[in-house]
Each structure stands twice: as structure tokens, then as C-alpha cells.
Design a protein around this motif. Structure first.
Motif, PDB file in Angstrom:
ATOM      1  N   ARG A 295     -20.387  43.380  85.003  1.00 28.05           N
ATOM      2  CA  ARG A 295     -21.532  42.063  84.161  1.00 28.05           C
ATOM      3  C   ARG A 295     -21.689  40.587  85.743  1.00 28.05           C
ATOM      4  NH1 ARG A 295     -23.019  41.343  79.138  1.00 28.05           N
ATOM      5  NH2 ARG A 295     -22.974  43.368  79.435  1.00 28.05           N
ATOM      6  N   GLN A 296     -20.043  40.654  85.776  1.00 25.15           N
ATOM      7  CA  GLN A 296     -20.198  38.649  86.227  1.00 25.15           C
ATOM      8  C   GLN A 296     -20.892  39.904  88.052  1.00 25.15           C
ATOM      9  OE1 GLN A 296     -16.298  37.719  87.721  1.00 25.15           O
ATOM     10  NE2 GLN A 296     -16.253  37.277  84.809  1.00 25.15           N
ATOM     11  N   GLN A 297     -20.780  40.246  88.480  1.00 27.53           N
ATOM     12  CA  GLN A 297     -21.943  40.175  89.842  1.00 27.53           C
ATOM     13  C   GLN A 297     -23.049  40.234  89.800  1.00 27.53           C
ATOM     14  OE1 GLN A 297     -19.875  40.795  92.732  1.00 27.53           O
ATOM     15  NE2 GLN A 297     -21.850  41.208  93.727  1.00 27.53           N
ATOM     16  N   GLU A 298     -23.304  40.653  88.231  1.00 27.21           N
ATOM     17  CA  GLU A 298     -25.016  41.236  88.158  1.00 27.21           C
ATOM     18  C   GLU A 298     -25.664  40.099  88.102  1.00 27.21           C
ATOM     19  OE1 GLU A 298     -25.663  43.550  84.839  1.00 27.21           O
ATOM     20  OE2 GLU A 298     -25.366  45.517  86.289  1.00 27.21           O
ATOM     21  N   GLU A 299     -24.679  38.533  87.107  1.00 24.38           N
ATOM     22  CA  GLU A 299     -24.592  36.854  87.002  1.00 24.38           C
ATOM     23  C   GLU A 299     -24.892  36.660  88.420  1.00 24.38           C
ATOM     24  OE1 GLU A 299     -22.352  36.083  84.401  1.00 24.38           O
ATOM     25  OE2 GLU A 299     -22.963  36.872  82.890  1.00 24.38           O
ATOM     26  N   LEU A 300     -24.102  36.709  89.189  1.00 24.03           N
ATOM     27  CA  LEU A 300     -23.929  36.164  90.381  1.00 24.03           C
ATOM     28  C   LEU A 300     -25.696  36.780  91.023  1.00 24.03           C
ATOM     29  CD1 LEU A 300     -22.510  34.207  92.701  1.00 24.03           C
ATOM     30  CD2 LEU A 300     -21.448  36.239  93.023  1.00 24.03           C
ATOM     31  N   THR A 301     -25.706  37.648  90.891  1.00 24.57           N
ATOM     32  CA  THR A 301     -27.362  38.382  91.898  1.00 24.57           C
ATOM     33  C   THR A 301     -28.223  37.594  91.194  1.00 24.57           C
ATOM     34  OG1 THR A 301     -25.954  40.107  92.646  1.00 24.57           O
ATOM     35  CG2 THR A 301     -28.415  40.439  92.630  1.00 24.57           C
ATOM     36  N   SER A 302     -28.537  37.583  89.644  1.00 23.55           N
ATOM     37  CA  SER A 302     -29.946  36.807  89.589  1.00 23.55           C
ATOM     38  C   SER A 302     -29.491  35.516  89.390  1.00 23.55           C
ATOM     39  CB  SER A 302     -29.673  37.377  87.665  1.00 23.55           C
ATOM     40  OG  SER A 302     -28.564  36.670  87.154  1.00 23.55           O
ATOM     41  N   LEU A 303     -28.387  34.658  89.461  1.00 23.14           N
ATOM     42  CA  LEU A 303     -28.636  33.070  89.494  1.00 23.14           C
ATOM     43  C   LEU A 303     -29.094  33.340  91.316  1.00 23.14           C
ATOM     44  CD1 LEU A 303     -25.520  32.059  88.475  1.00 23.14           C
ATOM     45  CD2 LEU A 303     -27.320  31.803  87.458  1.00 23.14           C
ATOM     46  N   GLN A 304     -28.561  33.837  91.690  1.00 29.82           N
ATOM     47  CA  GLN A 304     -29.223  33.733  93.555  1.00 29.82           C
ATOM     48  C   GLN A 304     -30.266  33.794  94.062  1.00 29.82           C
ATOM     49  OE1 GLN A 304     -26.607  36.476  96.175  1.00 29.82           O
ATOM     50  NE2 GLN A 304     -24.766  34.597  95.981  1.00 29.82           N
ATOM     51  N   GLN A 305     -31.025  34.680  93.384  1.00 23.08           N
ATOM     52  CA  GLN A 305     -32.486  34.564  92.742  1.00 23.08           C
ATOM     53  C   GLN A 305     -32.927  34.042  92.790  1.00 23.08           C
ATOM     54  OE1 GLN A 305     -33.339  38.659  90.742  1.00 23.08           O
ATOM     55  NE2 GLN A 305     -32.328  40.348  92.224  1.00 23.08           N
ATOM     56  N   GLN A 306     -32.930  33.240  91.705  1.00 21.82           N
ATOM     57  CA  GLN A 306     -33.150  32.312  90.934  1.00 21.82           C
ATOM     58  C   GLN A 306     -33.059  31.355  91.629  1.00 21.82           C
ATOM     59  OE1 GLN A 306     -31.451  31.799  86.828  1.00 21.82           O
ATOM     60  NE2 GLN A 306     -31.758  33.405  86.022  1.00 21.82           N
ATOM     61  N   PHE A 307     -31.802  30.761  92.558  1.00 22.99           N
ATOM     62  CA  PHE A 307     -31.558  29.511  93.241  1.00 22.99           C
ATOM     63  C   PHE A 307     -33.061  29.607  94.464  1.00 22.99           C
ATOM     64  CE2 PHE A 307     -29.453  28.335  97.166  1.00 22.99           C
ATOM     65  CZ  PHE A 307     -29.335  26.714  96.857  1.00 22.99           C
ATOM     66  N   GLN A 308     -32.440  32.028  95.094  1.00 25.14           N
ATOM     67  CA  GLN A 308     -34.257  31.136  96.205  1.00 25.14           C
ATOM     68  C   GLN A 308     -35.549  30.870  95.539  1.00 25.14           C
ATOM     69  OE1 GLN A 308     -33.622  34.926  97.662  1.00 25.14           O
ATOM     70  NE2 GLN A 308     -31.106  34.682  98.583  1.00 25.14           N
ATOM     71  N   GLN A 309     -35.846  31.050  94.571  1.00 22.73           N
ATOM     72  CA  GLN A 309     -36.773  30.881  93.960  1.00 22.73           C
ATOM     73  C   GLN A 309     -37.263  29.515  93.792  1.00 22.73           C
ATOM     74  OE1 GLN A 309     -38.093  33.049  90.669  1.00 22.73           O
ATOM     75  NE2 GLN A 309     -37.103  35.512  91.507  1.00 22.73           N
ATOM     76  N   LEU A 310     -36.085  29.073  93.329  1.00 25.56           N
ATOM     77  CA  LEU A 310     -36.278  27.386  93.682  1.00 25.56           C
ATOM     78  C   LEU A 310     -36.979  26.714  94.629  1.00 25.56           C
ATOM     79  CD1 LEU A 310     -33.658  26.810  90.784  1.00 25.56           C
ATOM     80  CD2 LEU A 310     -35.755  25.995  90.052  1.00 25.56           C
ATOM     81  N   CYS A 311     -35.566  27.188  95.786  1.00 23.68           N
ATOM     82  CA  CYS A 311     -35.260  26.509  96.999  1.00 23.68           C
ATOM     83  C   CYS A 311     -36.681  26.887  97.582  1.00 23.68           C
ATOM     84  CB  CYS A 311     -34.684  27.439  97.914  1.00 23.68           C
ATOM     85  SG  CYS A 311     -32.066  26.676  97.504  1.00 23.68           S
ATOM     86  N   SER A 312     -37.951  27.727  97.538  1.00 24.87           N
ATOM     87  CA  SER A 312     -39.058  28.012  97.943  1.00 24.87           C
ATOM     88  C   SER A 312     -39.718  27.738  97.464  1.00 24.87           C
ATOM     89  CB  SER A 312     -39.117  30.037  97.730  1.00 24.87           C
ATOM     90  OG  SER A 312     -39.101  29.993  96.167  1.00 24.87           O
ATOM     91  N   HIS A 313     -40.319  27.297  95.748  1.00 27.36           N
ATOM     92  CA  HIS A 313     -40.507  26.216  94.727  1.00 27.36           C
ATOM     93  C   HIS A 313     -40.583  24.273  95.445  1.00 27.36           C
ATOM     94  CE1 HIS A 313     -43.377  24.986  91.546  1.00 27.36           C
ATOM     95  NE2 HIS A 313     -42.272  23.954  91.093  1.00 27.36           N
ATOM     96  N   VAL A 314     -39.432  24.357  95.742  1.00 26.45           N
ATOM     97  CA  VAL A 314     -39.265  23.172  96.402  1.00 26.45           C
ATOM     98  C   VAL A 314     -39.586  22.806  97.829  1.00 26.45           C
ATOM     99  CG1 VAL A 314     -37.713  21.564  97.357  1.00 26.45           C
ATOM    100  CG2 VAL A 314     -37.105  22.567  94.600  1.00 26.45           C
ATOM    101  N   SER A 315     -39.693  23.967  98.633  1.00 28.80           N
ATOM    102  CA  SER A 315     -40.118  23.576 100.036  1.00 28.80           C
ATOM    103  C   SER A 315     -41.571  24.405  99.764  1.00 28.80           C
ATOM    104  CB  SER A 315     -39.770  25.074 100.943  1.00 28.80           C
ATOM    105  OG  SER A 315     -40.208  26.526 100.251  1.00 28.80           O
ATOM    106  N   GLN A 316     -42.307  24.756  98.757  1.00 31.83           N
ATOM    107  CA  GLN A 316     -43.782  24.890  98.862  1.00 31.83           C
ATOM    108  C   GLN A 316     -44.445  23.344  98.058  1.00 31.83           C
ATOM    109  OE1 GLN A 316     -45.870  26.990  99.415  1.00 31.83           O
ATOM    110  NE2 GLN A 316     -47.537  25.529  98.762  1.00 31.83           N
ATOM    111  N   LEU A 317     -43.714  23.279  96.873  1.00 32.69           N
ATOM    112  CA  LEU A 317     -43.555  21.055  96.486  1.00 32.69           C
ATOM    113  C   LEU A 317     -43.861  20.284  97.813  1.00 32.69           C
ATOM    114  CD1 LEU A 317     -41.693  21.636  92.901  1.00 32.69           C
ATOM    115  CD2 LEU A 317     -44.445  21.177  93.297  1.00 32.69           C
ATOM    116  N   ALA A 318     -42.731  20.583  99.017  1.00 35.26           N
ATOM    117  CA  ALA A 318     -42.218  19.412 100.134  1.00 35.26           C
ATOM    118  C   ALA A 318     -44.171  19.298 100.507  1.00 35.26           C
ATOM    119  CB  ALA A 318     -41.444  19.108 100.117  1.00 35.26           C
ATOM    120  N   ALA A 319     -44.358  21.056 101.500  1.00 36.30           N
ATOM    121  CA  ALA A 319     -45.466  20.919 102.014  1.00 36.30           C
ATOM    122  C   ALA A 319     -46.184  20.315 101.494  1.00 36.30           C
ATOM    123  CB  ALA A 319     -45.507  22.816 102.395  1.00 36.30           C
TER     124      ALA A 319
END
Length: 630
Positions: free
Chosen positions: A332-356
Motif C-alpha cells: 500500500r505504501q508503494q502504491e501511495e508513493l507511486t500515485s504521489l509521484q504521478q500527482q507531483f509530475q502532473q503538478l510540475c507539468s501544470h506549473v511549467s505550462q502556467l509559467a509558459a
């Protein structure tokens, strides 16, 4: 000749010839020492001619003959008129070498003969002591630590070796200005001596040398900058320093402001990537990307961030049941870590898109603002044209009267312009004269200032040259005083003066004796001439008298014969005495020549010539064998 040899050896030592202490006469000079002395003298007299000459003899005999011929030619080139050849250096004799060295020492420049080309000052004594110590240490062979005797520990022990480690020192700064009372109290009561400021006493010499070198280099840089740029600025040293400090502060402020701006804004500003200060500020600010810098966000970004925070909190805090095993918890912790990393990557891409998007919006906004400014300017120009056309249309109904009014206005304007031009001409002439006068004064002042500036520069150069000359003479004086103190005290100036006076008195006595002998010789010659003349006259009178009586008496005739025989025998006796004197003189001359030839060491030189001849024959045979083998 002993005094002459001492003077020659002293002069040769001054120009760098290595003459041992045991060599106290020219008679003891070897061929190698003669060659070295002659080459050193020629290098001081004519460096261009002496630079191509070797200071030692080569091992091969043919090369030795070539070196001897080169030295003989060089001595003739600098003006030596005596007989000289390769035999002068290879098979030397004392008189020829003494005369050659006397000629070369007399040809030495005075400055070189007095001070040679060596450095002067206390540093010479120190350098000699250092070189002697280094030579003594180099003469001792290096040994491993386990093989060293107690004798070698003094020079090869590692305890006396230290690395060049420097620590900063705090020294009291002394200047012409009055220091604050607090600064003086600190320097007097609190500031520690330099021996107590260091963590180890082995760093003392290195730290002091580093501090002194830094201060000396800073002073030299300031002198160079002031002589090259400070004088041209026509400011005082204090004003020049304050202006330079102000520029430095301004530059630092600009760098700080540009470093404090965001990367998107500073990209359109002044580029400072090559600045040392900018690199330092960038190293302080870190290497994070501009998209990850915390900036002030909008209400939407805060709401979105709060929502994602609640979701992640809800996800990361599940209520585990008691029945779950440890493996399920890890999964469960591994799945939660994977989902958090995906959300983090989405947030980073969203922030970069907003900056552009923000960058694009800023660029579009800037373009729109430029377009708006251009249109407002075009509208203002069109409004002015419309106003002019409107006034023109209003004047059309009453055209004749308006034309007359316009003509009157134009004439009045032209008269006014003419009047103003006349008034301007009245004011313009004195202003032009004043301008020309002031311009001439400025040019004169510029020329005067340039002349004074050049005089100041020349004075600075003369001051520097005089300072260097004074330092050199002072160091020379100190060196001479040190050498005088190191000289043996038993030989005083009075003794040397007494010896010189004795030599002069002996020369005077010899001159008086020579003069007396010459006078006696002249008197004897005069007496001999008088007696010879008296004898000739007496014989002539006696011969005449006896010859008259010899015609009459037979006994007188015999007496005349005896008289003639006596006169002839006396002439033969006188001639024999003169021949004996001549032979004695020749014997003395031959004895002197024999002594000179014995002094030339002819037999030894012949033996050396035979040995050299044999060596040359061996070299020739070896070369011929090589040629045949080749």
C-alpha cells in the motif's frame, strides 16, 4: 711583481673569476685559469665579443688549439699589440700572461672594475651566506633516515623543514591621519602581537612575508595607476580614491539589484553572467530552476494547492486495519508513493505550462501596449490635421478680407523677424568675440596644463631614478661597510700607507743611485775623452820633436822607434780594455736572457708540446680509422 700580481688577482676576483686563496702569483696560474680570466675580462669589456667564447678548455687537443686561436684573435680585436697566439694560453709563461692581464684589467670599465656586474647592498652578504650554506648542504650526500649518523641530522633532519603555510595577520595601520581614540586604545591594549596571533610559530615567517608582499604589491599597483590614470584625471589622490570607491559601490548595488530580479526579468536586463559578483550571488541563491522559485500566487493557485494538499493528506493517512499484514502495508505504501509521484509530475507539468502561458501573456501584453501607443500617436496627429482643416474651412466664406488679414499678419511677422534678426546681430557680435576669447583662454590653459602635466611626469621619473640611484648607493655603502668590518683588523690603513711610502722611498733611492751612476759614467767618459785627447796631443808634439832630432842622431832615431812602438802598444791595450768591457756587457746580457728563457719553462713547454703532438696523432689515427670503417 708581487704587489702587481695581488692587484691583478683582486681585479679578476671582482669580475667573477674563481681564483683560489692559495693562488697568490701569476706564476701559479694554470691554463684553465688563464683562459677563464681572459674570457671574463673580454665579456666585461665587450659582451658581444665575449659571449661566443668558452670559459674552459675542451678535452680534445684540436679543439684546444681552436679555442687558443679564438682567444688570441679576440685579444687583438680589443687592441692588444703584443705577441699573442694559441701558445700564450696553452704553453704560457709568466711575463706574457702578466702583460696580457695588465692590459685587460686596464681596459675594464671603471664601474665594472669597481662594482662589476653583481648586485650591491646587504642582500649580497645574505646571498653569499645562503649560497655557502646551500653548497655545504649539497656537498653532503643524501642518506636514508635509518643510515644517517648524528653528523647528518643537522643538515638532513626533517624536523627543520616546514610547509609554506600562511595565516592572516592584524597589524596596526600607521598613516598621517589622526586615528580615533577607540582604534588607538584597541591597537595599544587589545591587539595581540603577531607571534601570539598565529596557531603555530612555524607560520610566522611565511605569514610576515605574505603580508609584506601584499602591501608592497598594493603600493606598486597604486603608484602605477596614479602615474598612468590618476594624473590625467587632474584630481587629488583623495578625490580619485573617493570617486573610485563610489563607482565600486554603485557597481555592487547594480549587481545586487540585477541579481534580486527574477530570471524572466533579468534576461532583458544587463547580462552579468561573467561577473564575479554575479557568480557569487548565484552561488548564494542556489541552483534551483526559476519555475520552482516561491513567488506570490493568485487565489486560484492557493485554492488549487489547498485542494491538492487535502487530497494528499486524505490519501497519505489511511486507517489501517489490524488484520493487514506487513506485506500489504508495504505494498500500500508503494502504491501511495507511486500515485504521489504521478500527482507531483502532473503538478510540475501544470506549473511549467502556467509559467509558459504567463510568459506568452506578458509578451502579448507588451505587444498590445506598443500597438496602443502607436495608434494613440496616429490619432493625435490626425486630430491636429483636422483642426487645421477646420480653421481653413471657417475662413472660406470671407476669403478677400481673410487674405488681406493674412497678408498683414505675414508682413508684420516678416518685419518682426527682421527686427529680431537686427537685434540678434547686435547681441551676436560681442557674444562671438567673447566666445572666441574664452576659447583661446581655454586652449591656452589646456596647453599650460598639458605642459605642467608633462613636467610633473618628468619630475616623477627623475624622482624615481634619483630614488633608485640613492638606494643603490646606500646599499653599496652598506655593503662596503660590511666588507670593511669583515676584513681582518690586524692590517690597518696606517700599515698599508707605510708600505706604500716605503716603496716610494725605495723607488726614489733607486732613481738617485741610477742618476749618480749615470753622472759618474758621464764624468768618467769625459775624463777618458780628456786623457785621450791629451795623450794624442802629447804624442803628436813628442813625435814632432823626436822626428826632427832623429834625422841627425842615431840614438834619437832608436828612441823614435821605441816611441812609435809604445804608442801602438798603448792603443792595443786600450782597445783590449774596451773589448773586455764589451764582452762583459754581452756576458751580462746573455745571463739575463738565460734567466728569461729559464723563466719561460721552455723544456717543460717542449715536453707538453710533444705530449700534445702525440695526442693529436692519436686523434687523427682514430678519425682515420672511423673514416675507413664508415
Amino acid at each position: 711583481m708581487e704587489e702587481v700580481d695581488k692587484i691583478l688577482i683582486h681585479a679578476l676576483k671582482q669580475i667573477g673569476t674563481e681564483v683560489s686563496e692559495e693562488t697568490d702569483s701569476i706564476k701559479r696560474f694554470t691554463s684553465e685559469l688563464i683562459v677563464e680570466s681572459v674570457v671574463k675580462c673580454i665579456r666585461v669589456i665587450d659582451p658581444g665579443l665575449g659571449s661566443a667564447l668558452p670559459t674552459s678548455l675542451p678535452p680534445g687537443m684540436s679543439a684546444r688549439f681552436r679555442v687558443g686561436m679564438m682567444l688570441a684573435q679576440a685579444c687583438q680585436d680589443i687592441g692588444y699589440k703584443g705577441e699573442i697566439g694559441y701558445q700564450t694560453f696553452l704553453y704560457s709563461n709568466e711575463p706574457e700572461i702578466r702583460s696580457l692581464l695588465m692590459f685587460l684589467v686596464e681596459k675594464l670599465p671603471r664601474e665594472s672594475a669597481e662594482a662589476s656586474d653583481q648586485p650591491t647592498g646587504k642582500s649580497v652578504v645574505l646571498q653569499r651566506a645562503i649560497s655557502a650554506a646551500i653548497k655545504a648542504q649539497l656537498a653532503v650526500p643524501w642518506l636514508p633516515p635509518n643510515c644517517r649518523l648524528p653528523l647528518h641530522y643537522a643538515t638532513q633532519s626533517q624536523e627543520t623543514l616546514h610547509s609554506f603555510h600562511v595565516q592572516p595577520l592584524s597589524l596596526p595601520q600607521s598613516s598621517g591621519k589622526e586615528h580615533l581614540k577607540e582604534v588607538k586604545d584597541y591597537q595599544r591594549d587589545i591587539l595581540l602581537p603577531i607571534t601570539a596571533q598565529l596557531s603555530s610559530r612555524t607560520c610566522l615567517v611565511a605569514s610576515v612575508l605574505e603580508q609584506h608582499t601584499a602591501e608592497l604589491s598594493a603600493a606598486q599597483e597604486w603608484d602605477n595607476e596614479w602615474n598612468s590614470q590618476g594624473l590625467l584625471s587632474r584630481l587629488t589622490p583623495q578625490e580619485y580614491r573617493s570617486r573610485k570607491l563610489t563607482r565600486l559601490h554603485k557597481r555592487i548595488e547594480d549587481q545586487l539589484r540585477s541579481a534580486a530580479l527574477p530570471s524572466s526579468e533579468s534576461a532583458f536586463g544587463v547580462s552579468h553572467a561573467t561577473s564575479d559578483l554575479s557568480e557569487l550571488l548565484q552561488s548564494f541563491s542556489g541552483s534551483t530552476h526559476s519555475d520552482h522559485i516561491l513567488t506570490k500566487g493568485s487565489h486560484f493557485t492557493h485554492t488549487q494547492k489547498f485542494t491538492f494538499t487535502q487530497d494528499t493528506t486524505a490519501v497519505t493517512n489511511p486507517i489501517p486495519t489490524v488484520r493487514q499484514s506487513e506485506g500489504d502495508a508495504l505494498l500500500r505504501q508503494q502504491e501511495e508513493l507511486t500515485s504521489l509521484q504521478q500527482q507531483f509530475q502532473q503538478l510540475c507539468s501544470h506549473v511549467s505550462q502556467l509559467a509558459a502561458d504567463m510568459k506568452h501573456t506578458n509578451v502579448t501584453n507588451a505587444q498590445v501596449m506598443d500597438e496602443l501607443k502607436k495608434r494613440e500617436q496616429a490619432n493625435s496627429e490626425k486630430e491636429e490635421k483636422i483642426l487645421v482643416k477646420k480653421k481653413t474651412i471657417d475662413l472660406l466664406p470671407d476669403t478677400d478680407n481673410n487674405l488681406l488679414k493674412l497678408q498683414a499678419v505675414v508682413e508684420a511677422s516678416s518685419k518682426r523677424v527682421i527686427n529680431l534678426a537686427t537685434q540678434w546681430e547686435k547681441h551676436r557680435a560681442p557674444l562671438i568675440d567673447e566666445h572666441r576669447r574664452l576659447k583661446e583662454i581655454c586652449s591656452t590653459q589646456d596647453l599650460e596644463s598639458s605642459r605642467k602635466l608633462s613636467e610633473i611626469k618628468s619630475l616623477h621619473d627623475k624622482i624615481s631614478v634619483s630614488t633608485e640611484e640613492a638606494k643603490r648607493k646606500e646599499e653599496m655603502h652598506k655593503q662596503l661597510v660590511t666588507e670593511l668590518e669583515n676584513l681582518p683588523q690586524d692590517a690597518s690603513r696606517a700599515e698599508y700607507t707605510q708600505r706604500i711610502l716605503e716603496i716610494v722611498s725605495n723607488i726614489k733611492k733607486q732613481k738617485e743611485e741610477i742618476t749618480k751612476i749615470l753622472c759618474d759614467t758621464k764624468e768618467l767618459q769625459k775624463e777618458i775623452n780628456n786623457l785621450t785627447g791629451k795623450l794624442d796631443r802629447t804624442f803628436a808634439v813628442t813625435d814632432e820633436l823626436v822626428f826632427k832630432d832623429a834625422k841627425k842622431d842615431e840614438s834619437v832615431r832608436k828612441s823614435y822607434k821605441y816611441l812609435a812602438a809604445l804608442h801602438e802598444n798603448c792603443n792595443q791595450l786600450i782597445q783590449t780594455i774596451e773589448d773586455t768591457g764589451t764582452i762583459l756587457r754581452e756576458i751580462r746580457d746573455l745571463e739575463e736572457q738565460i734567466e728569461v728563457e729559464n723563466g719561460k719553462k721552455t723544456v717543460a713547454n717542449l715536453e707538453r708540446i710533444l705530449d700534445d703532438y702525440k695526442a693529436i696523432r692519436q686523434e687523427n689515427s682514430a678519425l682515420a680509422a672511423k673514416i675507413r670503417d664508415g
